[in-house]
Design a protein around this motif. Structure first.
Motif, PDB file in Angstrom:
ATOM      1  N   GLY A 137       0.646  -1.377   0.080  1.00 42.64           N
ATOM      2  CA  GLY A 137       0.107   0.022   0.119  1.00 42.64           C
ATOM      3  C   GLY A 137       0.923   1.346  -0.049  1.00 42.64           C
ATOM      4  O   GLY A 137       0.339   2.403   0.016  1.00 42.64           O
ATOM      5  N   ASP A 138       2.157   0.991   0.015  1.00 50.63           N
ATOM      6  CA  ASP A 138       3.012   2.301  -0.071  1.00 50.63           C
ATOM      7  C   ASP A 138       2.842   2.783  -1.327  1.00 50.63           C
ATOM      8  O   ASP A 138       3.099   2.126  -2.422  1.00 50.63           O
ATOM      9  N   VAL A 139       3.139   4.178  -1.560  1.00 46.43           N
ATOM     10  CA  VAL A 139       3.101   5.095  -2.876  1.00 46.43           C
ATOM     11  C   VAL A 139       4.309   5.662  -3.246  1.00 46.43           C
ATOM     12  O   VAL A 139       4.776   6.342  -2.125  1.00 46.43           O
ATOM     13  N   ALA A 140       4.919   5.326  -4.221  1.00 45.20           N
ATOM     14  CA  ALA A 140       6.411   5.907  -4.527  1.00 45.20           C
ATOM     15  C   ALA A 140       5.983   6.747  -5.719  1.00 45.20           C
ATOM     16  O   ALA A 140       5.430   6.592  -6.790  1.00 45.20           O
ATOM     17  N   ILE A 141       6.569   7.960  -5.628  1.00 44.20           N
ATOM     18  CA  ILE A 141       6.403   9.258  -6.706  1.00 44.20           C
ATOM     19  C   ILE A 141       7.753   9.402  -7.416  1.00 44.20           C
ATOM     20  O   ILE A 141       8.891   9.319  -6.915  1.00 44.20           O
ATOM     21  N   TYR A 142       7.891   8.938  -8.606  1.00 38.94           N
ATOM     22  CA  TYR A 142       9.081   9.084  -9.567  1.00 38.94           C
ATOM     23  C   TYR A 142       9.043  10.246 -10.508  1.00 38.94           C
ATOM     24  O   TYR A 142       7.804  10.706 -11.029  1.00 38.94           O
ATOM     25  N   ASP A 143      10.196  11.006 -10.706  1.00 40.57           N
ATOM     26  CA  ASP A 143      10.144  12.074 -11.795  1.00 40.57           C
ATOM     27  C   ASP A 143      10.262  11.393 -13.139  1.00 40.57           C
ATOM     28  O   ASP A 143      10.135  10.288 -13.315  1.00 40.57           O
ATOM     29  N   ALA A 144      10.360  12.334 -14.252  1.00 36.62           N
ATOM     30  CA  ALA A 144      10.210  11.940 -15.645  1.00 36.62           C
ATOM     31  C   ALA A 144      11.581  11.098 -15.733  1.00 36.62           C
ATOM     32  O   ALA A 144      11.453  10.232 -16.753  1.00 36.62           O
ATOM     33  N   GLY A 146      12.739   8.842 -13.851  1.00 39.99           N
ATOM     34  CA  GLY A 146      12.693   7.585 -12.938  1.00 39.99           C
ATOM     35  C   GLY A 146      13.346   7.627 -11.565  1.00 39.99           C
ATOM     36  O   GLY A 146      13.310   6.766 -11.054  1.00 39.99           O
ATOM     37  N   LYS A 147      13.619   8.941 -11.103  1.00 40.51           N
ATOM     38  CA  LYS A 147      14.188   8.962  -9.829  1.00 40.51           C
ATOM     39  C   LYS A 147      13.401   9.299  -8.929  1.00 40.51           C
ATOM     40  O   LYS A 147      12.162   9.872  -9.081  1.00 40.51           O
ATOM     41  N   LEU A 148      13.476   8.540  -7.658  1.00 40.81           N
ATOM     42  CA  LEU A 148      12.660   8.788  -6.649  1.00 40.81           C
ATOM     43  C   LEU A 148      12.317  10.010  -5.940  1.00 40.81           C
ATOM     44  O   LEU A 148      13.506  10.696  -5.556  1.00 40.81           O
ATOM     45  N   VAL A 149      11.153  10.691  -6.097  1.00 37.49           N
ATOM     46  CA  VAL A 149      10.995  11.960  -5.399  1.00 37.49           C
ATOM     47  C   VAL A 149      10.466  11.727  -4.096  1.00 37.49           C
ATOM     48  O   VAL A 149      10.992  12.637  -3.054  1.00 37.49           O
ATOM     49  N   LYS A 150       9.364  10.978  -3.755  1.00 29.96           N
ATOM     50  CA  LYS A 150       9.020  10.825  -2.434  1.00 29.96           C
ATOM     51  C   LYS A 150       8.228   9.412  -2.517  1.00 29.96           C
ATOM     52  O   LYS A 150       7.780   9.113  -3.096  1.00 29.96           O
ATOM     53  N   ASN A 151       8.230   8.967  -1.115  1.00 28.40           N
ATOM     54  CA  ASN A 151       7.727   7.664  -0.707  1.00 28.40           C
ATOM     55  C   ASN A 151       6.789   8.169   0.294  1.00 28.40           C
ATOM     56  O   ASN A 151       6.994   8.662   1.314  1.00 28.40           O
ATOM     57  N   TYR A 152       5.534   7.591   0.147  1.00 25.45           N
ATOM     58  CA  TYR A 152       4.436   7.776   0.912  1.00 25.45           C
ATOM     59  C   TYR A 152       4.108   6.458   1.786  1.00 25.45           C
ATOM     60  O   TYR A 152       3.460   5.603   1.070  1.00 25.45           O
ATOM     61  N   ILE A 157      -0.882   7.591   3.394  1.00 25.97           N
ATOM     62  CA  ILE A 157      -1.998   7.266   2.320  1.00 25.97           C
ATOM     63  C   ILE A 157      -3.462   7.214   2.832  1.00 25.97           C
ATOM     64  O   ILE A 157      -4.188   7.794   2.546  1.00 25.97           O
ATOM     65  N   ALA A 158      -3.618   6.456   3.901  1.00 31.76           N
ATOM     66  CA  ALA A 158      -5.026   6.053   4.429  1.00 31.76           C
ATOM     67  C   ALA A 158      -5.429   7.484   5.068  1.00 31.76           C
ATOM     68  O   ALA A 158      -6.553   7.775   4.712  1.00 31.76           O
ATOM     69  N   LEU A 159      -4.693   8.309   5.756  1.00 29.72           N
ATOM     70  CA  LEU A 159      -4.946   9.500   6.355  1.00 29.72           C
ATOM     71  C   LEU A 159      -5.396  10.443   5.056  1.00 29.72           C
ATOM     72  O   LEU A 159      -6.309  11.245   5.487  1.00 29.72           O
TER      73      LEU A 159
END
Length: 167
Positions: A137-144, A146-152, A157-159
């Motif tokens: 259920g973790d969400v990872a955000i990647y830039d164009a 493919g570099k990891l920007v943020k991990n939630y 995510i539930a909050l």
């Protein structure tokens, strides 16, 4: 007269060979399911069931609109949604599962759902960001690139869902 109508219905059913998208029935369903609470939802359900709204829309879809869709390739009952708000226009395309947000300055964004997340593109189709949700259920955000920007984490995510998304 009854034989002619019955023959026309049989011909319409057997000559198309396509189940179609049932857009009219889905529009009624989406309306009835969009009520703010369970009591309103139940009341709408009873209304569309007791008055034969579902029966009529399903019949119209099966005989008329889906036949037109089969022969022309386009269903006359459009399932795209448009929301216009002062300086932006937002639309949802059910066939491509994309949300398009266009600003008045002719620049915009496209959000495309994937099996594991969402891809955000600019109006030229270039990837800006991508989100990927893992099995925990973790969400990872990647830039164009493919570099990891943020991990939630899943808890965060539930909050966020509780705070911003009406259920």
């Amino acid at each position: 007269m009854k034989k002619i109508v019955a023959s026309m219905v049989i011909v319409a059913l057997f000559t198309t060979g396509c189940t179609g998208s049932f857009n009219l029935t889905r529009k009624v369903y989406n309306w009835h399911r969009s009520q703010p609470d369970k009591w309103s939802d139940e009341l709408c359900f009873l209304i569309v069931t007791l008055l034969p709204v579902y029966a009529i829309t399903t019949f119209a879809d099966a005989i008329v609109f889906n036949s037109i869709e089969f022969w022309t390739g386009k269903n006359p009952v459009d399932m795209s949604y448009n929301v216009t708000k002062s300086n932006l226009r937002m639309s949802y395309n059910t066939k491509t599962d994309e949300v398009n947000v266009a600003l008045l300055n002719n620049h915009g964004f496209i959000f495309q759902r994937t099996a594991t997340g969402v891809i955000a593109k600019n109006d030229k189709g270039q990837v800006l960001f991508a989100s990927v949700q893992n099995a925990d259920g973790d969400v990872a955000i990647y830039d164009a690139n493919g570099k990891l920007v943020k991990n939630y984490p899943a808890g965060q995510i539930a909050l966020l869902k509780e705070k911003y998304i009406q259920q």
